[in-house]
Scaffold this motif. Structure first.
Motif, mmCIF file in Angstrom:
data_model
loop_
_atom_site.group_PDB
_atom_site.id
_atom_site.type_symbol
_atom_site.label_atom_id
_atom_site.label_comp_id
_atom_site.label_asym_id
_atom_site.label_seq_id
_atom_site.Cartn_x
_atom_site.Cartn_y
_atom_site.Cartn_z
ATOM 1 N N ALA A 85 4.341 7.619 -2.732
ATOM 2 C CA ALA A 85 3.710 7.661 -1.688
ATOM 3 C C ALA A 85 3.091 6.934 -1.030
ATOM 4 C CB ALA A 85 2.983 9.164 -1.544
ATOM 5 N N MET A 86 1.533 6.529 -2.071
ATOM 6 C CA MET A 86 0.742 5.688 -1.366
ATOM 7 C C MET A 86 1.211 4.901 -1.041
ATOM 8 S SD MET A 86 -3.311 5.709 -4.411
ATOM 9 C CE MET A 86 -1.667 5.388 -5.392
ATOM 10 N N ALA A 87 2.364 3.896 -1.129
ATOM 11 C CA ALA A 87 3.294 3.058 -0.503
ATOM 12 C C ALA A 87 4.058 3.691 0.196
ATOM 13 C CB ALA A 87 4.164 2.439 -1.711
ATOM 14 N N GLU A 88 4.543 5.133 0.732
ATOM 15 C CA GLU A 88 5.135 4.289 1.989
ATOM 16 C C GLU A 88 4.561 5.232 2.667
ATOM 17 O OE1 GLU A 88 8.124 6.520 4.466
ATOM 18 O OE2 GLU A 88 8.574 5.689 1.817
ATOM 19 N N ILE A 89 3.389 5.932 2.659
ATOM 20 C CA ILE A 89 2.214 5.785 3.452
ATOM 21 C C ILE A 89 1.826 4.523 4.373
ATOM 22 C CG2 ILE A 89 -0.768 6.586 4.245
ATOM 23 C CD1 ILE A 89 0.248 9.102 1.844
ATOM 24 N N SER A 90 1.454 3.654 3.540
ATOM 25 C CA SER A 90 0.845 2.100 3.895
ATOM 26 C C SER A 90 1.704 1.315 3.919
ATOM 27 C CB SER A 90 -0.145 1.545 3.132
ATOM 28 O OG SER A 90 -0.174 1.873 1.686
ATOM 29 N N GLY A 91 2.911 1.491 3.634
ATOM 30 C CA GLY A 91 3.991 0.713 4.031
ATOM 31 C C GLY A 91 4.069 -0.689 3.706
ATOM 32 N N VAL A 92 4.298 -0.341 1.900
ATOM 33 C CA VAL A 92 4.336 -1.703 1.321
ATOM 34 C C VAL A 92 4.773 -0.940 -0.029
ATOM 35 C CG1 VAL A 92 1.719 -2.258 1.373
ATOM 36 C CG2 VAL A 92 1.915 -0.857 0.113
ATOM 37 N N SER A 93 5.281 -1.874 -0.833
ATOM 38 C CA SER A 93 6.440 -1.430 -1.702
ATOM 39 C C SER A 93 6.020 -0.980 -2.944
ATOM 40 C CB SER A 93 6.803 -2.610 -2.141
ATOM 41 O OG SER A 93 8.184 -3.396 -1.323
ATOM 42 N N ALA A 94 6.284 -0.361 -3.583
ATOM 43 C CA ALA A 94 4.928 0.743 -4.565
ATOM 44 C C ALA A 94 5.870 -0.034 -5.846
ATOM 45 C CB ALA A 94 5.933 1.900 -4.864
ATOM 46 N N PRO A 95 4.806 -0.857 -7.004
ATOM 47 C CA PRO A 95 5.264 -1.039 -8.007
ATOM 48 C C PRO A 95 6.415 -0.027 -8.899
ATOM 49 C CG PRO A 95 2.728 -0.251 -8.118
ATOM 50 C CD PRO A 95 3.762 -0.127 -6.661
ATOM 51 N N GLU A 96 7.005 -1.250 -10.396
ATOM 52 C CA GLU A 96 7.821 -0.191 -11.052
ATOM 53 C C GLU A 96 7.330 -0.299 -12.580
ATOM 54 O OE1 GLU A 96 11.718 -1.644 -10.170
ATOM 55 O OE2 GLU A 96 11.931 -1.239 -7.730
ATOM 56 N N GLY A 97 8.044 0.627 -13.145
ATOM 57 C CA GLY A 97 7.100 -0.014 -14.920
ATOM 58 C C GLY A 97 6.406 1.662 -15.405
ATOM 59 N N GLU A 98 6.049 1.296 -16.421
ATOM 60 C CA GLU A 98 5.176 1.796 -16.864
ATOM 61 C C GLU A 98 3.643 1.423 -16.011
ATOM 62 O OE1 GLU A 98 6.404 4.432 -19.050
ATOM 63 O OE2 GLU A 98 7.773 3.384 -18.878
ATOM 64 N N PHE A 99 3.515 3.455 -16.143
ATOM 65 C CA PHE A 99 1.696 3.226 -16.170
ATOM 66 C C PHE A 99 1.033 2.499 -16.482
ATOM 67 C CE2 PHE A 99 3.729 6.565 -13.430
ATOM 68 C CZ PHE A 99 3.397 5.999 -12.144
ATOM 69 N N PRO A 100 -0.593 2.324 -16.488
ATOM 70 C CA PRO A 100 -1.074 1.629 -17.153
ATOM 71 C C PRO A 100 -2.178 2.752 -17.680
ATOM 72 C CG PRO A 100 -1.795 1.775 -15.042
ATOM 73 C CD PRO A 100 -0.645 1.894 -14.948
ATOM 74 N N THR A 101 -2.783 2.232 -19.242
ATOM 75 C CA THR A 101 -3.106 3.930 -19.923
ATOM 76 C C THR A 101 -4.443 3.319 -20.015
ATOM 77 O OG1 THR A 101 -2.815 2.561 -22.178
ATOM 78 C CG2 THR A 101 -1.381 4.006 -21.036
ATOM 79 N N ASP A 102 -5.158 1.518 -19.899
ATOM 80 C CA ASP A 102 -6.748 1.777 -19.608
ATOM 81 C C ASP A 102 -6.248 0.571 -18.763
ATOM 82 O OD1 ASP A 102 -5.821 -0.673 -20.847
ATOM 83 O OD2 ASP A 102 -5.733 0.050 -22.713
ATOM 84 N N PHE A 103 -7.583 -0.023 -17.899
ATOM 85 C CA PHE A 103 -7.892 -0.640 -17.941
ATOM 86 C C PHE A 103 -8.129 -2.268 -18.016
ATOM 87 C CE2 PHE A 103 -10.169 3.053 -16.527
ATOM 88 C CZ PHE A 103 -9.835 3.328 -14.546
ATOM 89 N N SER A 104 -7.409 -2.595 -18.556
ATOM 90 C CA SER A 104 -7.525 -4.303 -18.915
ATOM 91 C C SER A 104 -6.063 -4.338 -18.189
ATOM 92 C CB SER A 104 -7.849 -4.046 -20.416
ATOM 93 O OG SER A 104 -6.379 -3.414 -21.444
ATOM 94 N N GLY A 105 -6.856 -5.910 -17.496
ATOM 95 C CA GLY A 105 -5.517 -5.817 -17.349
ATOM 96 C C GLY A 105 -5.767 -6.022 -15.733
ATOM 97 N N LEU A 106 -6.171 -4.681 -15.068
ATOM 98 C CA LEU A 106 -5.490 -4.357 -13.892
ATOM 99 C C LEU A 106 -5.862 -5.857 -12.702
ATOM 100 C CD1 LEU A 106 -6.402 -0.805 -13.748
ATOM 101 C CD2 LEU A 106 -4.202 -1.841 -13.967
ATOM 102 N N THR A 107 -4.947 -5.637 -11.664
ATOM 103 C CA THR A 107 -5.101 -6.234 -10.736
ATOM 104 C C THR A 107 -5.920 -5.810 -9.436
ATOM 105 O OG1 THR A 107 -2.733 -6.564 -9.980
ATOM 106 C CG2 THR A 107 -3.501 -8.304 -11.739
ATOM 107 N N GLU A 108 -5.334 -4.344 -9.410
ATOM 108 C CA GLU A 108 -5.628 -3.529 -8.248
ATOM 109 C C GLU A 108 -7.228 -3.486 -8.683
ATOM 110 O OE1 GLU A 108 -1.544 -2.354 -9.409
ATOM 111 O OE2 GLU A 108 -3.874 -2.541 -10.517
#
Length: 932
Positions: A85-108
């Motif tokens: 939904a966030m990708a659709e609303i803002s007009g960008v592609s949504a990332p694929e794959g598993e969801f992170p379970t902690d904050f290590s390595g997050l680029t967002e």
């Protein structure tokens, strides 16, 4: 969703902004010289929460969704939906794959984190709280805290709703579009809890809706996917209850593994999966626990429940009548209920058991009171699905099911309050010609459902709100979608909802909101406050409704029969004209005025905006044309009545004015042509709208193989214009009968004429009050014409005179030869066919009397028959043929061959173990009136 900013809100905003500005300016950290989120080189400083994080940055989604490592299916679904939904609303592609379970390595630069805390004392099992937070990792975002995965899932969907996502239909989701969109940023961590513990829908799969295919017929991958879409739609709207009606036509061997998988999927989303069964219901192919009347009932109940509940259902709803209008004894049904609850409690203790509290006002218990209120005497572990029908609420008029209102259901609520679990069980669509397959758009439904929640249920211990529904096209999605919101947030009003969904209609959103609000107010005024019966001129109706009117059995009232209006005396006619006919014209002007505030489609905008606007506009337009159609047809009936009155008022020695006849015949035919033109236009529009249906048109609006009692989709009669053209046909028949353009004349004219009708005869075989009140109401006026009486022999001319003009209906004459002995004439024939009509004059079937014997007591004078005093007609009728007639004329109630057979056995006193005979005894006695 964006809304107009009120002046008071604007001043409040400016004041708050000024205060914040001064506060920041005085802060030790001087944010005025850089980005508000900068930390002036202090790596350990907490990120600022001043600004809401953007959904996207540099062409990519910039918000991560962080889940617990052991997240289940419901939580993963909600997280995937949020990311998409966030990708659709803002007009960008949504990332694929598993969801992170902690904050290590997050680029967002932002995140939404799910935290499960089973010890949170301020949260219930469905509750959640959302708060904005600066994470230690450097991101800002939102933290959703819940005790359970279900609560966390609801928090994720609440966030999507605040982003403007609307899951309006299992096959349609609407997203806003905003490349600069940010996370909602008003959360303060307050616990959010639902208004009702149970919230959801009953899909009435006894009707040929999509659910009757996708939940009952294994083997179609597309249908299985639709079933999954439906369950996800429930979860996305924070609904946790689902029931459907089990049918006896289901192949259990293939269905059980199929539905087991579906049940498990629903439960993985936190949904209580339920099923409706009956003990002995004969209607609409319903599944019966007691299928063999000769076997032990308790054993059958337990065996049937085990077969079904081994699937893993959470909720069981039991139907306690043999139909909506027929029953077994109080002692019997209370015994059945006791057997069921004891067995379920001992064997499946987690299953919640309820009974369906139907609303009919004319079905009474042996001990007094309403039959469907008997569950008040059952084990307290048996809960109640408290039912109301159509758009009606519990405080305003509800002239259906032999009721004036549903206040008796409110009485049940008060008597059951605190003593057993109660789930309110109203409707948003009744189908069967009443509303959504006519179609008639009824936003009053949303108002009524809100009224019941706010007023009728207030102050009572009501566990849940499960809505009975039969389809969501032609704006009917709106009422169900509203209830997904209202059952969670009890403070939401119908007008508040209309304001909320305005943006779905693009630039015309505010106009749509106002139009629907005005339309609702008009319907409340017309259907509740001024004239509750006026609705039946607009709704559709089935043959069953008109048959029921003749027999005195009314689930819902049909429109005023044309024949009855023609026969009104002047006082009754003038009252009708002032209260009903003139009101229709006034109503039409009011609704047209609202419709004129909306621009005609098509409009500019995205595909969803255009589709939704077309649907809304055309639904409202059809409503106005429905009123115009009723006015045209009844104006034609008025012209017919004018001619009938001219004939009636003409002196016996004079001929009625042929000029008046020509004038009124032309007027009636002109009105008929007007009505037919409207019907033709509507059928074309219905065809055009089919391309916008959300499910395949073959499922919705075509003939199809169905496990229900109806071999077509629920919108089939929409596509054919059935509820429009049948009224035109009825007017055309009436014109032909009353203006004698249908030729009626004697082939063999009798010497003298007598007649009998339903006021002068009674059924003698079978000896049944039910059969007598029903069958005698259908038998037309019969004409008896003695001919060639010579003292020993006589021919009787038997004929039918439905329109009561003392002339035979075409093809109904039968000469019967016989002899006179002791003043009694007796004659016989091979067979005689009675044409059966309903209350509006439509032929609904033929009743063939085999080997009829007629006996007449004669009065004679000088070799001439001068009078008939009494008589009888006896013979037989076909058992299988009678089954066919019953099934045919009750097709809208879905009484199948088995149910009709059981009913006829009961009426004729035949043992249930014995087969229905090929021939059934039939006869009636009568007296006569001499035709002058």
């Amino acid at each position: 969703m964006p809304r107009p900013i009120r002046i008071t809100c604007l001043f409040s905003f400016l004041f708050s902004f000024l205060f914040l500005f001064l506060l920041v300016a005085c802060d030790a950290k001087d944010y005025m010289h850089g980005d508000p989120d900068e930390t002036d080189g202090d790596e350990n400083a907490t990120p600022s929460l001043t600004h809401a994080p953007s959904l996207s940055g540099s062409g990519a989604l910039d918000v991560a969704v962080v889940l617990p490592s052991d997240a289940g299916a419901g939580l993963k679904l909600a997280a995937a939906d949020l990311r998409a939904a966030m990708a659709e609303i803002s007009g960008v592609s949504a990332p694929e794959g598993e969801f992170p379970t902690d904050f290590s390595g997050l680029t967002e630069s932002a995140a939404v984190e799910i935290t499960l805390d089973a010890t949170s004392s301020d949260l219930g099992v469905q509750d959640y709280r959302i708060e904005k937070i600066a994470f230690d990792s450097g991101q800002t975002g939102l933290q959703i805290t819940a005790r359970t995965e279900t609560g966390a899932m609801y928090g994720l969907y609440a966030l999507q709703m605040d982003l403007g996502v609307r899951y309006i239909h299992p096959q349609q989701t609407v997203f806003p579009s905003d490349s600069k969109a940010a996370l909602p940023w008003t959360y303060e961590g307050e616990p959010q809890t639902p208004h009702f513990e149970l919230r959801g829908f009953h899909e009435h799969t006894q009707h040929p809706i999509v659910a009757s295919d996708i939940f009952l017929k294994p083997g179609n991958d597309d249908w299985r996917e639709m079933a999954s879409d439906y369950l996800k739609w429930l979860a996305r709207n924070r609904q946790n209850a689902f029931t459907f009606h089990m049918l006896k036509t289901v192949d259990l061997d293939t269905w059980i593994p199929y539905i087991t998988e579906i049940v498990q999927e629903g439960q993985s989303y936190g949904i209580h999966m339920g099923l409706v069964l009956s003990f002995a219901d004969q209607q609409q192919n319903g599944f019966k626990l007691i299928a063999d009347e000769t076997a032990d009932a308790d054993a059958q109940i337990e065996d049937g429940l085990k077969t079904i509940l081994d699937v893993g259902f959470d909720v069981l709803v039991l139907q306690i009548g043999t139909s909506e209008f027929t029953k077994v004894s109080d002692e019997t049904v209370l015994g059945w209920m006791d057997t069921a609850i004891q067995f379920v409690s001992a064997t499946y203790p987690e299953v919640e058991v309820y009974t369906w509290i139907h609303p009919p006002c004319d079905l009474f218990a042996d001990g007094g009171g309403y039959y469907y209120h008997l569950p008040l005497q059952a084990d307290p572990k048996v809960g109640a699905f408290l039912h109301t029908t159509m758009y009606y609420d519990m405080d305003h008029p509800a002239p259906v099911y032999a009721c004036e209102d549903f206040s008796h259901q409110k009485t049940f609520l008060e008597e059951a309050d605190g003593k057993r679990e109660i789930v309110f069980f109203p409707e948003t669509a009744w189908w069967l010609g009443f509303d959504n397959n006519c179609p008639v758009v009824l936003p009053i439904t949303g108002w009524s459902r809100a009224h019941d929640i706010d007023a009728a249920l207030s102050g009572h211990d009501v566990k849940g709100h499960v809505t009975f529904t039969s389809g969501r096209e032609w704006t009917y999605w709106m009422y169900d979608h509203f209830l997904t919101r209202k059952t969670w947030d009890g403070s939401l009003s119908w007008d508040g909802y209309l304001e909320d969904i305005g943006s779905l209609y693009g630039e015309n959103g505010m106009l749509v909101t106002q139009a629907l609000s005005d339309w609702t107010a008009l319907q409340k005024k017309h259907f509740y406050d001024e004239n509750p019966l006026i609705y039946f001129y607009i709704s559709g109706e089935l043959r069953l409704d008109e048959i029921g009117e003749s027999a005195g059995i009314l689930a819902r009232r049909p429109k005023l029969a044309y024949k009855k209006l023609v026969e009104y005396d002047d006082d009754a006619f003038n009252t009708w004209k002032q209260t009903d006919f003139e009101m229709l014209s006034a109503m039409l002007a009011e609704y047209k005025a609202v419709l004129e505030t909306l621009p005609a489609p098509p409009i500019e905008g995205g595909n969803s905006e255009k589709q939704l606007y077309n649907e809304l506009y055309n639904s409202l337009y059809v409503f106005t044309r429905r009123i115009e159609h009723a006015i045209a047809n009844y104006a034609g009936v008025v012209a017919v009545r004018d001619w009938v009155q001219e004939v009636k008022n003409t002196p016996e020695n004079e001929e009625p004015s042929q000029a008046v006849r020509t004038e009124k015949l032309n007027e009636a035919n002109a009105r008929l042509s007007e009505a037919k033109a409207i019907s033709t236009e509507m059928i074309q529009l219905f065809g055009e709208m089919e391309s916008q249906y959300r499910h395949p048109v073959e499922m919705l609006a075509r003939e199809k193989q169905s496990l229900t009692g109806y071999q077509y989709g629920y919108l089939y009669e929409t596509s054919t214009g059935h509820f429009w053209t049948r009224r035109d046909d009825q007017l055309e028949i009436l014109i032909g009968q009353r203006f004698h353009t249908i030729v009626e004349e004697w082939t063999t004219a009798p010497d003298v004429l007598f007649y009998t009708d339903k006021d002068h005869f009674s059924l003698t075989q079978p000896d049944s009050n039910l059969a007598s009140s029903t069958l005698t109401s259908f038998i037309p006026r019969l004409l008896f014409g003695p001919k060639d009486y010579d003292g020993g022999e006589m021919t009787l001319i038997l004929a039918q005179d439905y329109n009561e003009n003392l002339l035979p209906e075409p093809g109904s004459e039968l000469p019967v030869s016989g002899n006179v002995a002791g003043g009694v004439w007796e004659g016989s024939a091979d067979a005689y066919t009675l044409t059966v009509h309903n209350s509006i004059g439509e032929e609904i079937g033929e009743l063939v009397i085999f080997d009829p014997v007629i006996r007449l007591t004669l009065e004679t004078n000088q070799g001439t028959v001068t009078g008939l005093t009494e008589g009888e007609l006896i013979g037989t009728i076909s058992g299988p043929g009678m089954v066919d007639i019953v099934v045919s004329v009750t097709n809208s109630s879905g009484l199948d061959e088995e149910g009709a057979t059981i009913l006829l056995k009961s009426v004729w006193g035949i043992d249930s173990e014995d087969p229905l005979p090929d021939r059934l005894p039939f006869g009636f006695a009568f007296t006569y009136v001499k035709a002058e």
